[in-house]
Motif scaffolding. Structure first.
Motif, PDB file in Angstrom:
ATOM      1  N   VAL A  31       7.204  -7.649  -6.525  1.00  0.00           N
ATOM      2  CA  VAL A  31       8.073  -6.875  -7.403  1.00  0.00           C
ATOM      3  C   VAL A  31       7.300  -5.711  -8.019  1.00  0.00           C
ATOM      4  CG1 VAL A  31       9.422  -6.945  -9.556  1.00  0.00           C
ATOM      5  CG2 VAL A  31       9.622  -8.809  -7.882  1.00  0.00           C
ATOM      6  N   ALA A  32       6.114  -5.995  -8.546  1.00  0.00           N
ATOM      7  CA  ALA A  32       5.297  -4.945  -9.181  1.00  0.00           C
ATOM      8  C   ALA A  32       4.937  -3.848  -8.188  1.00  0.00           C
ATOM      9  CB  ALA A  32       4.038  -5.554  -9.785  1.00  0.00           C
ATOM     10  N   GLN A  33       4.525  -4.230  -6.994  1.00  0.00           N
ATOM     11  CA  GLN A  33       4.160  -3.234  -5.989  1.00  0.00           C
ATOM     12  C   GLN A  33       5.352  -2.376  -5.587  1.00  0.00           C
ATOM     13  OE1 GLN A  33       2.349  -5.890  -3.095  1.00  0.00           O
ATOM     14  NE2 GLN A  33       0.350  -4.971  -3.525  1.00  0.00           N
ATOM     15  N   ARG A  34       6.509  -2.987  -5.440  1.00  0.00           N
ATOM     16  CA  ARG A  34       7.704  -2.251  -5.027  1.00  0.00           C
ATOM     17  C   ARG A  34       8.095  -1.233  -6.095  1.00  0.00           C
ATOM     18  NH1 ARG A  34      11.827  -4.209  -1.485  1.00  0.00           N
ATOM     19  NH2 ARG A  34      10.111  -5.423  -0.625  1.00  0.00           N
ATOM     20  N   LEU A  35       8.092  -1.671  -7.358  1.00  0.00           N
ATOM     21  CA  LEU A  35       8.443  -0.745  -8.433  1.00  0.00           C
ATOM     22  C   LEU A  35       7.380   0.342  -8.579  1.00  0.00           C
ATOM     23  CD1 LEU A  35      10.493  -0.020 -10.617  1.00  0.00           C
ATOM     24  CD2 LEU A  35       9.150  -1.423 -12.203  1.00  0.00           C
ATOM     25  N   ALA A  36       6.118  -0.038  -8.516  1.00  0.00           N
ATOM     26  CA  ALA A  36       5.036   0.944  -8.643  1.00  0.00           C
ATOM     27  C   ALA A  36       5.091   1.970  -7.516  1.00  0.00           C
ATOM     28  CB  ALA A  36       3.682   0.237  -8.668  1.00  0.00           C
ATOM     29  N   ALA A  37       5.405   1.540  -6.299  1.00  0.00           N
ATOM     30  CA  ALA A  37       5.532   2.474  -5.176  1.00  0.00           C
ATOM     31  C   ALA A  37       6.670   3.459  -5.422  1.00  0.00           C
ATOM     32  CB  ALA A  37       5.754   1.719  -3.872  1.00  0.00           C
ATOM     33  N   GLY A  38       7.772   2.981  -5.984  1.00  0.00           N
ATOM     34  CA  GLY A  38       8.882   3.865  -6.314  1.00  0.00           C
ATOM     35  C   GLY A  38       8.502   4.877  -7.382  1.00  0.00           C
ATOM     36  N   VAL A  39       7.769   4.430  -8.392  1.00  0.00           N
ATOM     37  CA  VAL A  39       7.305   5.332  -9.448  1.00  0.00           C
ATOM     38  C   VAL A  39       6.345   6.363  -8.865  1.00  0.00           C
ATOM     39  CG1 VAL A  39       5.932   5.476 -11.572  1.00  0.00           C
ATOM     40  CG2 VAL A  39       7.684   3.690 -11.330  1.00  0.00           C
ATOM     41  N   ALA A  40       5.420   5.913  -8.029  1.00  0.00           N
ATOM     42  CA  ALA A  40       4.470   6.842  -7.399  1.00  0.00           C
ATOM     43  C   ALA A  40       5.206   7.879  -6.564  1.00  0.00           C
ATOM     44  CB  ALA A  40       3.460   6.074  -6.542  1.00  0.00           C
ATOM     45  N   GLY A  41       6.247   7.451  -5.869  1.00  0.00           N
ATOM     46  CA  GLY A  41       7.035   8.382  -5.071  1.00  0.00           C
ATOM     47  C   GLY A  41       7.680   9.452  -5.929  1.00  0.00           C
ATOM     48  N   LEU A  42       8.139   9.073  -7.114  1.00  0.00           N
ATOM     49  CA  LEU A  42       8.736  10.053  -8.035  1.00  0.00           C
ATOM     50  C   LEU A  42       7.699  11.028  -8.568  1.00  0.00           C
ATOM     51  CD1 LEU A  42      11.082   7.828 -10.219  1.00  0.00           C
ATOM     52  CD2 LEU A  42      11.768   9.534  -8.531  1.00  0.00           C
TER      53      LEU A  42
END
Length: 186
Positions: free
Chosen positions: A29-40
């Protein structure tokens, strides 16, 4: 897994996981959300730094803990820190608490933090807002957006939950991260 990227100077996105089980669902969960934030923030040009506290648990309650100290430095230098915990006994884990207790008050000043909780029941979604947020604020982090709470039964639809949260909160994080970069905060 440990530290995926050891570059503490770039101020990127860090996913810190306080689950006592290595490679947990909380980590996913943390990696998925962090990847989305990094993409933004940067079009995912930089990898997310992942810190799984289960891998260094033995160093958190001793005075000399070189890996724990390195993890502390990585989180403190992050532009955005996604701090994730499963809910145990209606709270964040003791493992996460032992880690953050290594920081002095205010040590995360300049870090934008996103509390993340994974729970078995929707009744425990409050942990992110009422327990984890105040802890992060005490450490000096700025917590400008609502926590990301996911119930175990929602993990099959995790990407849609992440996308929805990012749609609602990503603009605020992006603006604040850009502003912090512009004024040299960190």
């Amino acid at each position: 897994m440990g530290i995926v990227s050891d570059d503490t100077s770039r101020g990127g996105v860090v996913a810190l996981v306080g689950n006592p089980r290595p490679g947990s669902r909380t980590l996913v969960v943390a990696q998925r959300l962090a990847a989305g934030v990094a993409g933004l923030l940067n079009g995912a040009a930089d990898p997310v730094t992942t810190l799984d506290l289960a891998e260094i648990a033995g160093q958190l309650l001793v005075q000399e803990g070189p890996d724990a100290d390195r993890y502390r430095a990585v989180v403190a230098s992050a532009a955005v820190a996604v701090i994730a915990t499963p809910v145990y006994k209606a709270s964040y884990t003791g493992l996460l608490k032992a880690f953050v207790d290594r920081y002095p008050a205010g040590a995360l000043r300049g870090v934008l933090a996103v509390p993340v909780v994974v729970s078995a029941s929707p009744a425990h979604s409050f942990v992110g807002e009422h327990l984890l947020r105040p802890l992060l604020v005490e450490l000096g982090a700025t917590v400008p957006v609502p926590s990301f709470a996911v119930v175990e039964g929602q993990l099959d639809d995790l990407q849609n939950r992440v996308d929805g949260w990012l749609e609602q909160n990503g603009e605020v994080l992006s603006r604040l991260a850009l502003r912090a970069d512009a004024v040299g905060v960190r």
